[in-house]
Design a protein around this motif. Structure first.
Motif, PDB file in Angstrom:
ATOM      1  N   THR A  72       0.852  -1.189   0.000  1.00 41.58           N
ATOM      2  CA  THR A  72       0.000   0.000   0.000  1.00 41.58           C
ATOM      3  C   THR A  72       0.886   1.238   0.000  1.00 41.58           C
ATOM      4  O   THR A  72       2.108   1.134   0.055  1.00 41.58           O
ATOM      5  N   ASN A  73       0.269   2.396  -0.053  1.00 41.42           N
ATOM      6  CA  ASN A  73       1.017   3.647  -0.062  1.00 41.42           C
ATOM      7  C   ASN A  73       1.913   3.765   1.168  1.00 41.42           C
ATOM      8  O   ASN A  73       1.505   3.446   2.284  1.00 41.42           O
ATOM      9  N   ASP A  74       3.145   4.228   0.952  1.00 38.82           N
ATOM     10  CA  ASP A  74       4.151   4.488   1.979  1.00 38.82           C
ATOM     11  C   ASP A  74       4.760   3.250   2.629  1.00 38.82           C
ATOM     12  O   ASP A  74       5.529   3.366   3.583  1.00 38.82           O
ATOM     13  N   VAL A  75       4.450   2.053   2.135  1.00 37.56           N
ATOM     14  CA  VAL A  75       5.109   0.841   2.645  1.00 37.56           C
ATOM     15  C   VAL A  75       6.566   0.868   2.188  1.00 37.56           C
ATOM     16  O   VAL A  75       6.868   1.229   1.054  1.00 37.56           O
ATOM     17  N   VAL A  76       7.480   0.494   3.074  1.00 29.39           N
ATOM     18  CA  VAL A  76       8.908   0.420   2.751  1.00 29.39           C
ATOM     19  C   VAL A  76       9.320  -1.045   2.715  1.00 29.39           C
ATOM     20  O   VAL A  76       9.002  -1.812   3.620  1.00 29.39           O
ATOM     21  N   THR A  77      10.021  -1.419   1.632  1.00 29.77           N
ATOM     22  CA  THR A  77      10.526  -2.784   1.484  1.00 29.77           C
ATOM     23  C   THR A  77      12.016  -2.727   1.154  1.00 29.77           C
ATOM     24  O   THR A  77      12.540  -1.686   0.763  1.00 29.77           O
ATOM     25  N   VAL A  78      12.650  -3.866   1.284  1.00 25.25           N
ATOM     26  CA  VAL A  78      14.025  -4.017   0.810  1.00 25.25           C
ATOM     27  C   VAL A  78      13.958  -4.010  -0.721  1.00 25.25           C
ATOM     28  O   VAL A  78      13.033  -4.568  -1.311  1.00 25.25           O
ATOM     29  N   ASN A  79      14.915  -3.375  -1.358  1.00 30.38           N
ATOM     30  CA  ASN A  79      14.969  -3.359  -2.821  1.00 30.38           C
ATOM     31  C   ASN A  79      15.330  -4.762  -3.312  1.00 30.38           C
ATOM     32  O   ASN A  79      16.402  -5.270  -2.979  1.00 30.38           O
ATOM     33  N   PRO A  80      14.473  -5.394  -4.129  1.00 29.93           N
ATOM     34  CA  PRO A  80      14.828  -6.718  -4.653  1.00 29.93           C
ATOM     35  C   PRO A  80      15.942  -6.660  -5.695  1.00 29.93           C
ATOM     36  O   PRO A  80      16.496  -7.679  -6.060  1.00 29.93           O
ATOM     37  N   ASN A  81      16.274  -5.454  -6.179  1.00 32.62           N
ATOM     38  CA  ASN A  81      17.348  -5.245  -7.142  1.00 32.62           C
ATOM     39  C   ASN A  81      17.189  -6.170  -8.351  1.00 32.62           C
ATOM     40  O   ASN A  81      18.120  -6.868  -8.750  1.00 32.62           O
ATOM     41  N   GLU A  82      16.010  -6.144  -8.939  1.00 35.71           N
ATOM     42  CA  GLU A  82      15.680  -6.982 -10.099  1.00 35.71           C
ATOM     43  C   GLU A  82      15.292  -6.104 -11.278  1.00 35.71           C
ATOM     44  O   GLU A  82      14.813  -4.989 -11.106  1.00 35.71           O
ATOM     45  N   ARG A  83      15.457  -6.645 -12.482  1.00 35.39           N
ATOM     46  CA  ARG A  83      15.127  -5.853 -13.666  1.00 35.39           C
ATOM     47  C   ARG A  83      13.765  -6.202 -14.265  1.00 35.39           C
ATOM     48  O   ARG A  83      13.266  -5.494 -15.117  1.00 35.39           O
ATOM     49  N   SER A  84      13.157  -7.278 -13.852  1.00 35.96           N
ATOM     50  CA  SER A  84      11.887  -7.704 -14.450  1.00 35.96           C
ATOM     51  C   SER A  84      10.817  -7.887 -13.380  1.00 35.96           C
ATOM     52  O   SER A  84      10.412  -9.003 -13.067  1.00 35.96           O
ATOM     53  N   LEU A  85      10.378  -6.782 -12.826  1.00 37.77           N
ATOM     54  CA  LEU A  85       9.311  -6.799 -11.828  1.00 37.77           C
ATOM     55  C   LEU A  85       8.034  -6.283 -12.471  1.00 37.77           C
ATOM     56  O   LEU A  85       8.072  -5.586 -13.485  1.00 37.77           O
ATOM     57  N   TYR A  86       6.902  -6.615 -11.875  1.00 36.14           N
ATOM     58  CA  TYR A  86       5.641  -6.057 -12.359  1.00 36.14           C
ATOM     59  C   TYR A  86       4.630  -5.966 -11.219  1.00 36.14           C
ATOM     60  O   TYR A  86       4.782  -6.588 -10.172  1.00 36.14           O
ATOM     61  N   ILE A  87       3.595  -5.156 -11.457  1.00 34.24           N
ATOM     62  CA  ILE A  87       2.496  -5.004 -10.507  1.00 34.24           C
ATOM     63  C   ILE A  87       1.488  -6.104 -10.797  1.00 34.24           C
ATOM     64  O   ILE A  87       1.201  -6.419 -11.958  1.00 34.24           O
ATOM     65  N   ALA A  88       0.939  -6.690  -9.722  1.00 39.90           N
ATOM     66  CA  ALA A  88      -0.015  -7.786  -9.871  1.00 39.90           C
ATOM     67  C   ALA A  88      -1.156  -7.635  -8.864  1.00 39.90           C
ATOM     68  O   ALA A  88      -1.010  -6.975  -7.833  1.00 39.90           O
ATOM     69  N   ASN A  89      -2.262  -8.245  -9.190  1.00 42.36           N
ATOM     70  CA  ASN A  89      -3.423  -8.337  -8.297  1.00 42.36           C
ATOM     71  C   ASN A  89      -3.821  -7.005  -7.651  1.00 42.36           C
ATOM     72  O   ASN A  89      -3.975  -6.933  -6.430  1.00 42.36           O
ATOM     73  N   PRO A  90      -4.036  -5.957  -8.427  1.00 41.19           N
ATOM     74  CA  PRO A  90      -4.445  -4.696  -7.798  1.00 41.19           C
ATOM     75  C   PRO A  90      -5.842  -4.805  -7.197  1.00 41.19           C
ATOM     76  O   PRO A  90      -6.704  -5.505  -7.733  1.00 41.19           O
ATOM     77  N   ARG A  91      -6.010  -4.146  -6.066  1.00 38.08           N
ATOM     78  CA  ARG A  91      -7.303  -4.108  -5.391  1.00 38.08           C
ATOM     79  C   ARG A  91      -7.669  -2.654  -5.112  1.00 38.08           C
ATOM     80  O   ARG A  91      -6.789  -1.832  -4.883  1.00 38.08           O
ATOM     81  N   ASN A  92      -8.943  -2.352  -5.113  1.00 38.06           N
ATOM     82  CA  ASN A  92      -9.490  -1.027  -4.784  1.00 38.06           C
ATOM     83  C   ASN A  92      -9.105   0.053  -5.794  1.00 38.06           C
ATOM     84  O   ASN A  92      -9.128   1.238  -5.456  1.00 38.06           O
ATOM     85  N   ALA A  93      -8.768  -0.318  -7.014  1.00 37.70           N
ATOM     86  CA  ALA A  93      -8.381   0.666  -8.030  1.00 37.70           C
ATOM     87  C   ALA A  93      -9.586   0.978  -8.919  1.00 37.70           C
ATOM     88  O   ALA A  93     -10.133   0.078  -9.555  1.00 37.70           O
ATOM     89  N   PRO A  94      -9.985   2.246  -8.977  1.00 42.27           N
ATOM     90  CA  PRO A  94     -11.123   2.609  -9.827  1.00 42.27           C
ATOM     91  C   PRO A  94     -10.762   2.682 -11.312  1.00 42.27           C
ATOM     92  O   PRO A  94     -11.629   2.687 -12.161  1.00 42.27           O
ATOM     93  N   GLY A  95      -9.490   2.723 -11.627  1.00 40.75           N
ATOM     94  CA  GLY A  95      -9.014   2.800 -13.005  1.00 40.75           C
ATOM     95  C   GLY A  95      -7.509   2.637 -13.015  1.00 40.75           C
ATOM     96  O   GLY A  95      -6.906   2.281 -11.994  1.00 40.75           O
ATOM     97  N   ASN A  96      -6.893   2.917 -14.165  1.00 42.03           N
ATOM     98  CA  ASN A  96      -5.435   2.833 -14.254  1.00 42.03           C
ATOM     99  C   ASN A  96      -4.805   3.740 -13.204  1.00 42.03           C
ATOM    100  O   ASN A  96      -5.360   4.786 -12.865  1.00 42.03           O
ATOM    101  N   PHE A  97      -3.640   3.339 -12.695  1.00 44.24           N
ATOM    102  CA  PHE A  97      -2.973   4.093 -11.667  1.00 44.24           C
ATOM    103  C   PHE A  97      -1.463   3.972 -11.836  1.00 44.24           C
ATOM    104  O   PHE A  97      -0.981   3.080 -12.535  1.00 44.24           O
ATOM    105  N   THR A  98      -0.715   4.864 -11.197  1.00 40.86           N
ATOM    106  CA  THR A  98       0.755   4.847 -11.272  1.00 40.86           C
ATOM    107  C   THR A  98       1.332   4.446  -9.934  1.00 40.86           C
ATOM    108  O   THR A  98       0.901   4.947  -8.889  1.00 40.86           O
TER     109      THR A  98
END
Length: 126
Positions: free
Chosen positions: A94-120
């Motif tokens: 969610t917004n403002d969550v901090v994670t360790v950088n996976p340092n990967e080149r092929s990541l993607y967003i998956a399983n979005p929830r609560n999105a009324p439309g396209n988002f960044t």
């Protein structure tokens, strides 16, 4: 071929290669200290079980990333594995969550929830 001719050929090829590389898209509204931003669809893409965005990279970014996304959107970060199962690296982001950088080149967003439309989604260096 003489050494000087060889050097000229190498530098010419390098300059040509750099000139034909596609530009890296940069969002005008990218927050300062941005590692990567990607636009995601509100639901999985056609023909996909979970993927809702194209690939993005966090290689070369800070050790930790703060995720920026409109509230109340929740999403997963997955790794694109060629010819294999794509593991979910970070579920329920969610917004403002901090994670360790996976340092990967092929990541993607998956399983979005609560999105009324396209988002960044932006990953901000911490």
């Amino acid at each position: 071929m003489k050494f000087n001719q060889l050097l000229t050929a190498i530098f010419s090829f390098t300059a040509l290669s750099a000139a034909i590389q596609p530009p890296i898209p940069v969002l005008a509204q990218s927050p300062p200290n941005t590692c990567a931003c990607i636009t995601s669809e509100a639901a999985p893409q056609a023909g996909q079980k979970a993927r809702s965005s194209g690939n993005f990279s966090t290689q070369g970014c800070a050790a930790n990333l703060r995720w920026s996304v409109p509230t109340p959107i929740v999403f997963d970060v997955a790794k694109d594995v060629s010819g294999g199962s794509d593991p979910t690296l970070y579920p329920g982001v969610t917004n403002d969550v901090v994670t360790v950088n996976p340092n990967e080149r092929s990541l993607y967003i998956a399983n979005p929830r609560n999105a009324p439309g396209n988002f960044t989604v932006c990953a901000i260096n911490q």
